[in-house]
Enzyme design. Structure first.
Site, short mmCIF file in Angstrom:
data_model
loop_
_atom_site.label_atom_id
_atom_site.label_comp_id
_atom_site.label_asym_id
_atom_site.label_seq_id
_atom_site.Cartn_x
_atom_site.Cartn_y
_atom_site.Cartn_z
N SER A 8 6.54 -4.16 -8.74
CA SER A 8 5.62 -3.36 -7.94
C SER A 8 5.37 -3.98 -6.57
O SER A 8 5.74 -5.14 -6.31
CB SER A 8 4.27 -3.18 -8.65
OG SER A 8 3.42 -4.29 -8.42
N VAL A 9 4.72 -3.22 -5.72
CA VAL A 9 4.34 -3.67 -4.38
C VAL A 9 3.41 -4.88 -4.45
O VAL A 9 3.32 -5.67 -3.51
CB VAL A 9 3.67 -2.51 -3.61
CG1 VAL A 9 2.34 -2.11 -4.24
CG2 VAL A 9 3.47 -2.84 -2.13
N LYS A 10 2.72 -5.06 -5.59
CA LYS A 10 1.74 -6.13 -5.72
C LYS A 10 2.36 -7.51 -5.88
O LYS A 10 1.64 -8.52 -5.83
CB LYS A 10 0.81 -5.84 -6.89
CG LYS A 10 -0.07 -4.61 -6.70
CD LYS A 10 -1.05 -4.79 -5.55
CE LYS A 10 -2.05 -3.65 -5.50
NZ LYS A 10 -3.09 -3.87 -4.47
N ASP A 11 3.68 -7.58 -6.04
CA ASP A 11 4.32 -8.90 -6.07
C ASP A 11 4.10 -9.64 -4.75
O ASP A 11 3.96 -10.87 -4.73
CB ASP A 11 5.83 -8.76 -6.30
CG ASP A 11 6.17 -8.37 -7.73
OD1 ASP A 11 5.24 -8.15 -8.53
OD2 ASP A 11 7.37 -8.28 -8.04
#
Length: 510
Positions: A188-191
């Site tokens: 995800s973008v949250k990495d």
């Protein structure tokens, strides 16, 4: 070294000496420069990969004269910076806000890179190196250019592809492009913020080896943190609402995180106005605070109000988007939860591509659309840096489609955001869920509800602006994380969503 002939002479005037550089060997160059400017560190090309491995946030600057343009496409990790009367100082102020960041200045002749490194040091930057090689040399053949082997999890984060959504692009006459953040190694973008939050905590001495990280998450940031913690030797405790997708809960457990599930409740008590300390936002920092009182090595990274979240996207996502689009981005649009993605990307784009328009997207049940549209920042302080938008402006209910976005909190990552966005658009749940299944069945792209909402917003803006525009949005995560919801017939019927899907898109919903 043999002195060059007069026509070949190339002099670099530094504090005490003139350096003849054209035919000087690397060893002599290093010795002479370090004698003249002892504060400037000279590195070799073979050393650069090791520096970048040690510090994934290393900024590599391609030093150019003012208004000089690139002769070749640059990879995302190589950032142009210009010199000239006052130009370097202005660009450094806006593009290099962190004076503790490690920097390597690159220039083929070596002269400009050394002068730039010296100037940056005088401006207060702590770790600056100079490299006597040009962008073309770095980009041709050296493993740093686009290494086939990434060194561990952290080097695999970022540089995700920008995918053209063909059907939607053809329908609107615009280039509808999705930043495929579900292709990050943690999914995800949250990495990106997960990595940056921990690196920032390490740099500031807030967490020591073997310590424990706590965090409030709707799932994706926790999963990213779990990967980073495993790679860097930390334990992780995640506080998470019990209503989040079971796939996310299971993934966190499988990654070794301790999961504390909380009941859905207001962030603060509506009568007393005091924080509900069992709310997952409040519980994660409370656990860290109590642990510190017991003498534990523990830290809450606090994605909501830690601007290292926003900085992750300023340093990586924004530059990648602009580079991948060849410098032409008409619109960037995205929904927000913590404010990190839109906060960081909007700042980078507005500073480096002022013509780009930025729009905040929001779901029903959130007040951020009204806040972004009216500029009503709210007045009631809740926790440090958190503010509720005024309650009368909130729409009733909440979105069952999206997780992690659409909160009615103005976080520290959103501070100043209204100066960097051009407007806001609201998206219906029915449109978002239709887009999730349309992307799956027509584009072969399997994404979650937030990504569906983002693409609906991009299509809306394309229709408003008319053909010929390039519109970029974020494909936040994969649909694999929502199978128990979107492919659960009972759940879809209970939420009133199944009826919005055409029969041919209901295949697989059981």
């Amino acid at each position: 070294a043999t002195p060059p002939s007069a026509p070949d002479r190339c002099c670099l005037r530094m504090e005490r000496i003139n350096v003849l550089t054209r035919h000087m060997c690397a060893a002599t160059w290093s010795e002479v420069v370090q004698e003249a400017l002892p504060g400037v560190s000279i590195v070799k090309v073979e050393d650069l990969y090791e520096i970048k491995r040690r510090n994934p946030n290393l900024r590599i600057l391609d030093v150019r004269e003012d208004k000089e343009v690139a002769r070749m496409p640059l990879p995302p990790w190589l950032n142009p910076i210009h010199i000239g009367r006052g130009v370097l100082e202005r660009e450094a102020e806006t593009r290099l806000p962190d004076r503790n960041q490690e920097i390597v200045c690159v220039c083929a002749g070596g002269m400009r890179s050394v002068k730039t490194a010296d100037t940056l040091q005088k401006l207060g930057y702590k770790k600056v190196h100079s490299l006597k090689t040009g962008a073309s040399s770095l980009c041709a053949g050296h493993p740093l250019a686009y290494p086939g082997v990434r060194n561990g999890f952290q080097e695999a984060v970022g540089n995700t592809p920008l995918i053209r959504l063909n059907r939607l692009s053809e329908e609107t006459g615009c280039e509808i492009l999705g930043k495929a953040e579900y292709m990050n190694p943690g999914g995800s973008v949250k990495d990106r913020p997960a990595l940056q939050l921990i690196l920032d905590a390490e740099a500031r001495g807030l967490i020591k080896p073997g310590g424990t990280i706590t965090e409030a998450t709707s799932g994706n940031t926790g999963i990213g943190l779990a990967h980073v913690c495993n790679a860097r030797g930390y334990k992780l405790v995640c506080c998470m609402p019990s209503i989040m997708a079971v796939e996310k809960q299971n993934t966190l457990k499988q990654l070794g995180a301790k999961l504390v599930l909380t009941k859905p409740m207001p962030l603060k008590d509506p009568v007393s106005g005091k924080p509900n300390m069992e709310h997952y936002h409040n519980l994660a920092p409370l656990l860290a605070e109590e642990g510190r009182k017991r003498g534990e090595n523990i830290f809450c990274v606090n994605q909501w109000n830690n601007t290292a979240n926003r900085m992750a996207h300023y340093l990586t996502t924004g530059p990648e988007i602009l580079q991948q689009c060849g410098g032409k981005v008409d619109v960037f649009c995205a929904a927000t939860g913590t404010g990190g993605t839109i906060g960081g990307v909007s700042r980078y784009l507005k500073q480096n591509s002022p013509r780009t328009k930025v729009f905040l997207l929001d779901c029903h049940g959130s007040a951020l659309y009204n806040w972004a549209s009216t500029g009503d920042k709210g007045t009631e302080k809740v926790l440090a840096g958190e503010r509720w938008c005024n309650k009368p402006k909130m729409d009733p209910g909440s979105s069952p489609v999206t997780e992690g976005i659409g909160n009615s909190i103005v976080t520290e990552n959103m501070e100043g955001l209204l100066d960097y966005i051009d407007g806001a658009r609201q998206v219906e749940d029915a449109d978002a869920i239709r887009m999730v299944f349309r992307l799956l069945h027509e584009e072969g792209v399997f994404v979650g509800g937030s990504a569906g909402l983002n693409v609906v917003g991009a299509v809306k803006l394309a229709k408003e602006l008319g053909p010929g525009h390039t519109i970029v949005t974020v494909l936040c995560d994969s649909g694999f994380r929502y199978g128990s919801k979107f492919f659960n017939k009972k759940w879809m019927e209970e939420k009133g969503l199944l009826q919005h899907l055409p029969a041919e898109h209901q295949v697989g919903i059981v």
